[in-house]
Design an enzyme around this catalytic site. Structure first.
Site, PDB file in Angstrom:
ATOM      1  N   ASP A 274      -1.171   1.994  -6.913  1.00 49.38           N
ATOM      2  CA  ASP A 274      -1.270   1.501  -5.541  1.00 49.38           C
ATOM      3  C   ASP A 274      -1.353  -0.029  -5.578  1.00 49.38           C
ATOM      4  O   ASP A 274      -2.285  -0.590  -6.138  1.00 49.38           O
ATOM      5  CB  ASP A 274      -2.519   2.092  -4.877  1.00 49.38           C
ATOM      6  CG  ASP A 274      -2.654   1.753  -3.400  1.00 49.38           C
ATOM      7  OD1 ASP A 274      -1.948   0.841  -2.928  1.00 49.38           O
ATOM      8  OD2 ASP A 274      -3.468   2.402  -2.719  1.00 49.38           O
TER       9      ASP A 274
ATOM     10  N   CYS B 254      -4.681   5.330   4.152  1.00 49.97           N
ATOM     11  CA  CYS B 254      -4.799   3.883   4.362  1.00 49.97           C
ATOM     12  C   CYS B 254      -5.882   3.586   5.410  1.00 49.97           C
ATOM     13  O   CYS B 254      -7.008   4.045   5.279  1.00 49.97           O
ATOM     14  CB  CYS B 254      -3.435   3.330   4.741  1.00 49.97           C
ATOM     15  SG  CYS B 254      -3.295   1.540   4.673  1.00 49.97           S
TER      16      CYS B 254
ATOM     17  N   HIS C 139       0.993   3.737  -3.128  1.00 49.04           N
ATOM     18  CA  HIS C 139       0.126   3.860  -1.960  1.00 49.04           C
ATOM     19  C   HIS C 139       0.582   4.978  -1.022  1.00 49.04           C
ATOM     20  O   HIS C 139      -0.235   5.748  -0.511  1.00 49.04           O
ATOM     21  CB  HIS C 139       0.099   2.524  -1.210  1.00 49.04           C
ATOM     22  CG  HIS C 139      -0.868   2.469  -0.076  1.00 49.04           C
ATOM     23  ND1 HIS C 139      -2.232   2.407  -0.251  1.00 49.04           N
ATOM     24  CD2 HIS C 139      -0.683   2.475   1.275  1.00 49.04           C
ATOM     25  CE1 HIS C 139      -2.850   2.364   0.917  1.00 49.04           C
ATOM     26  NE2 HIS C 139      -1.931   2.409   1.869  1.00 49.04           N
TER      27      HIS C 139
END
Length: 419
Positions: free
Chosen positions: A327, A234, A361
């Site tokens: 995601d 991320c 994610h």
């Protein structure tokens, strides 16, 4: 005689278990039930329905679940379908050295349609799931500006060195670092905001802080060679890519669901500053159950910032991009493909892309429960991360092997021990 056998009874969280019940009636319907209580006292639960074979046995390596939280042959399904009782909670181990997670496994003589279980189980047992193997040492790091925790494998080494970065949750997150150390790497879990005396936001990312951390790790006598790796997810992956471009100490990088542009704030290294495009907050979407989706907003930033992509071609090492195609936070695949295209355009074949359909994610170590959405301190609302149970579990298992293989290859190849 009824027996519930789990092998091994105590193991690292990335190790699969063999779960078997014997002594049932032929064709008997049973419910397997798993419960984990996290360090905050919050329960996570899962269940699956099975039918005993003609010998009165259920072996999860062979038997197909008939329903519950999953269907089909999935020996570790009870672990990666664990769901929080408190909605949108994320399972994150804090004390990785001293205590394991205890997972209680129970077998009931019926198909249980909810978790309001009043009957006594036929049989039960408890297994231990550890994030640090025997002999792994944790050293708190407060040296210069650097804040984090260093994990050392047992033995004399030398070992490949890795910096571990998480994303927008801030603080110090150690569970992946301790597990990698259990697999033979020296790992620095590095905090970079919302921790002790560090900044409270990522509006300014000072890459010289990360250079200080890289130098600290490299000077450790047990770290192999003159280069280290970075594993990041991320926002951490955005920073990891920027580190790789600017810092010669980085020779191998794993980016998990990260961008190839700066999404927010400024990255600064010496006299070089790179600014993010203006955010598109009007595109933040509220979905069912009050979930916040950043996907459309970040898509607009990606489209605006395409011309301002980080110059990945300047990195002299190797990159492994890991993306989940489900995601719901970033269009991670598009970011990774753009970075791969940049490398190709500059005549480089130093990148590799692993793309997983159905994965979300938060791709974590194997058998970790899928976290589809969780609360976020920045927005005060839960963020949606995405992922489908079976596909996400498959991605976690495969990518974990590939991550270790990647680092072993690129951090040990042609690396001589330091004198």
């Amino acid at each position: 005689m009824l027996q519930l056998t789990v092998t091994p009874q105590s193991a690292l969280v990335d190790e699969p278990l063999q779960i078997q019940v014997t002594g049932l009636q032929p064709s008997q319907l049973v419910t397997f039930h798993a419960t984990l209580i996290d360090e905050k006292g919050q329960p996570f639960r899962s269940r699956a329905f099975y039918q005993a074979d003609a010998a009165g046995e259920v072996d999860l390596e062979k038997a197909s679940a008939l329903g519950g939280d999953y269907v089909g042959v999935h020996p570790m399904g009870l672990f990666w379908t664990l769901k929080p009782k408190k909605t949108f909670s994320r399972l994150m181990k804090q004390d990785v050295i001293n205590t394991p997670y205890h997972v209680k496994l129970e077998v009931y003589n019926m198909v249980l349609l909810d978790f309001l279980i009043e009957d006594q189980p036929l049989i039960s047992t408890t297994v231990e799931r550890w994030y640090a193997g025997a002999g792994v040492k944790r050293i708190q790091i407060r040296e210069g500006r650097v804040r984090g925790a260093l994990f050392l494998p047992p033995g004399e080494g030398p070992f490949p060195g890795i910096i571990d970065l998480f994303g927008g949750i801030g603080g110090l997150v150690e569970f992946r670092a301790s597990l990698l150390a259990s697999r033979g790497f020296i790992v620095l879990a590095l905090a970079y905001f919302k921790y002790e005396d560090l900044p409270q936001s990522t509006s300014l990312v000072d890459l010289e802080y990360f250079e200080e951390a890289a130098n600290l790790l490299l000077k450790h006598p047990k770290v192999l060679g003159s280069g280290i790796g970075v594993i990041a997810i991320c926002k951490g992956a955005e920073i990891g890519l920027s580190m790789a471009i600017h810092l010669k100490q980085i020779t191998a990088l794993v980016c998990i669901n990260g961008p190839n542009i700066i999404l927010e704030g400024v990255h600064k290294y010496q006299d070089d500053c790179i600014q993010a495009p203006l955010p598109s907050l009007e595109k933040i979407r509220v979905e069912r159950f009050g979930l916040i989706s950043m996907y459309d907003s970040i898509e607009m930033i990606r489209e605006k910032g395409g011309r301002n992509a980080l110059p990945v071609e300047k990195f002299q090492g190797h990159i492994l991009f890991i993306v989940g195609e489900d995601d719901k936070n970033y269009n991670s695949k598009a970011f990774a493909e753009a970075a791969m295209e940049q490398l190709k355009k500059h005549g480089k074949n130093s990148g590799k892309l692993l793309s997983y359909p159905g994965a979300g994610h938060l791709i974590e170590p194997p058998y970790s429960p899928l976290c589809f959405a969780s609360w976020n301190a920045i927005f005060k609302f839960p963020l949606v991360w995405g992922g489908k149970y079976i596909s996400h579990a498959t991605a976690q298992e495969h990518s974990w092997r590939e991550i270790q293989k990647f680092f072993r290859h690129h951090l040990t190849q042609n690396q001589a021990p330091k004198l």
